[in-house]
Enzyme design. Sequence first.
Site, mmCIF file in Angstrom:
data_model
loop_
_atom_site.group_PDB
_atom_site.id
_atom_site.type_symbol
_atom_site.label_atom_id
_atom_site.label_comp_id
_atom_site.label_asym_id
_atom_site.label_seq_id
_atom_site.Cartn_x
_atom_site.Cartn_y
_atom_site.Cartn_z
ATOM 1 N N CYS A 1 12.493 -11.807 1.469
ATOM 2 C CA CYS A 1 12.779 -13.077 2.141
ATOM 3 C C CYS A 1 12.583 -14.194 1.104
ATOM 4 O O CYS A 1 11.976 -13.958 0.049
ATOM 5 C CB CYS A 1 11.861 -13.267 3.346
ATOM 6 S SG CYS A 1 10.160 -13.700 2.920
ATOM 7 N N HIS B 1 1.740 -7.900 2.658
ATOM 8 C CA HIS B 1 2.725 -7.706 3.728
ATOM 9 C C HIS B 1 3.222 -9.038 4.287
ATOM 10 O O HIS B 1 2.464 -9.982 4.433
ATOM 11 C CB HIS B 1 2.139 -6.842 4.849
ATOM 12 C CG HIS B 1 2.076 -5.405 4.452
ATOM 13 N ND1 HIS B 1 1.048 -4.576 4.801
ATOM 14 C CD2 HIS B 1 2.938 -4.657 3.722
ATOM 15 C CE1 HIS B 1 1.275 -3.376 4.286
ATOM 16 N NE2 HIS B 1 2.416 -3.401 3.622
ATOM 17 N N GLU C 1 6.921 -1.206 -2.413
ATOM 18 C CA GLU C 1 5.726 -0.793 -3.170
ATOM 19 C C GLU C 1 5.646 -1.526 -4.513
ATOM 20 O O GLU C 1 4.562 -1.902 -4.953
ATOM 21 C CB GLU C 1 5.714 0.726 -3.387
ATOM 22 C CG GLU C 1 5.675 1.560 -2.102
ATOM 23 C CD GLU C 1 4.499 1.252 -1.183
ATOM 24 O OE1 GLU C 1 3.494 0.672 -1.628
ATOM 25 O OE2 GLU C 1 4.601 1.591 0.017
ATOM 26 N N CYS D 1 8.900 -14.550 -0.168
ATOM 27 C CA CYS D 1 8.434 -13.432 -1.009
ATOM 28 C C CYS D 1 9.163 -13.425 -2.355
ATOM 29 O O CYS D 1 8.582 -13.120 -3.387
ATOM 30 C CB CYS D 1 8.625 -12.095 -0.294
ATOM 31 S SG CYS D 1 7.492 -11.868 1.088
ATOM 32 N N CYS E 1 12.231 -8.812 6.157
ATOM 33 C CA CYS E 1 11.863 -8.856 4.725
ATOM 34 C C CYS E 1 11.428 -7.473 4.258
ATOM 35 O O CYS E 1 10.741 -6.752 4.971
ATOM 36 C CB CYS E 1 10.735 -9.863 4.516
ATOM 37 S SG CYS E 1 10.118 -9.882 2.818
ATOM 38 N N HIS F 1 4.122 -4.817 -3.893
ATOM 39 C CA HIS F 1 2.654 -4.739 -3.862
ATOM 40 C C HIS F 1 2.088 -4.700 -5.281
ATOM 41 O O HIS F 1 1.097 -5.349 -5.588
ATOM 42 C CB HIS F 1 2.195 -3.464 -3.138
ATOM 43 C CG HIS F 1 2.282 -3.533 -1.637
ATOM 44 N ND1 HIS F 1 1.954 -4.666 -0.925
ATOM 45 C CD2 HIS F 1 2.633 -2.600 -0.713
ATOM 46 C CE1 HIS F 1 2.109 -4.418 0.366
ATOM 47 N NE2 HIS F 1 2.531 -3.180 0.533
HETATM 48 ZN ZN LIG Z 1 3.033 -2.099 2.280
HETATM 49 ZN ZN LIG Z 2 8.828 -11.794 2.998
#
Ligand SMILES: [Zn+2]
Ligand SMILES: [Zn+2]
Length: 187
Positions: A173, A148, A139, A176, A154, A142
């Site tokens: 990952c 996502h 979260e 990200c 991940c 985000h």
């Molecule tokens: Zn989510």
């Molecule tokens: Zn990722």
Amino acid sequence: MDYIYLTALGGLQEGVLDLVQNIITTRINLPPCSEHSEPIKTLSPLPSPDYAYLEKRNQYDASKILEQISHSLPQDGIKIIALTELDLGTLVLSYVFGLAELEGKAVVVSTCRLRQEFYRLPRNDALLLERLSKEILHELGHSFGLVHCLQPYCVMSRSTTINQIDTKMQDFCPRCRELLNAKLVDK
Ligand SMILES: [Zn+2]
Ligand SMILES: [Zn+2]
């Protein structure tokens, strides 16, 4: 960079905030705000979110909670993370483990459906903490603008069931991670 604030909402098992604070600091790789100050601070607990109660479902509306708690973010803060034991849902989702808006200021995560007892299994505090950490990182991701991820391992992969949470790592990952680092530098 400003602070991330962590708080309990409507009651939380003792000790959880401290454990979580450590995990976030390590996994997000936040730079210290100054030489003597940690990037994550705790706030005094927030009262039970009666304003968000969904009587027919015996749940609390996570979207309403986000809106309300964002007002509790101190001026030197960029995010507020509220942890609760109350069951959360939204008007369109019958339950959520947690919720945050993309690039939003507030994050809410519930331990309710992360507990083994919810699935009539014996209590396991280590597993609860692991699931909670993954959900918070997800979260928080985000809230820093990450969407996502398609890599199932991940922490930013979508998880609508507890098994999906257990499948993923307690980390981002490489892709990200790179996106997150770029967002953190911007702050
Ligand atoms: Zn989510
Ligand atoms: Zn990722």
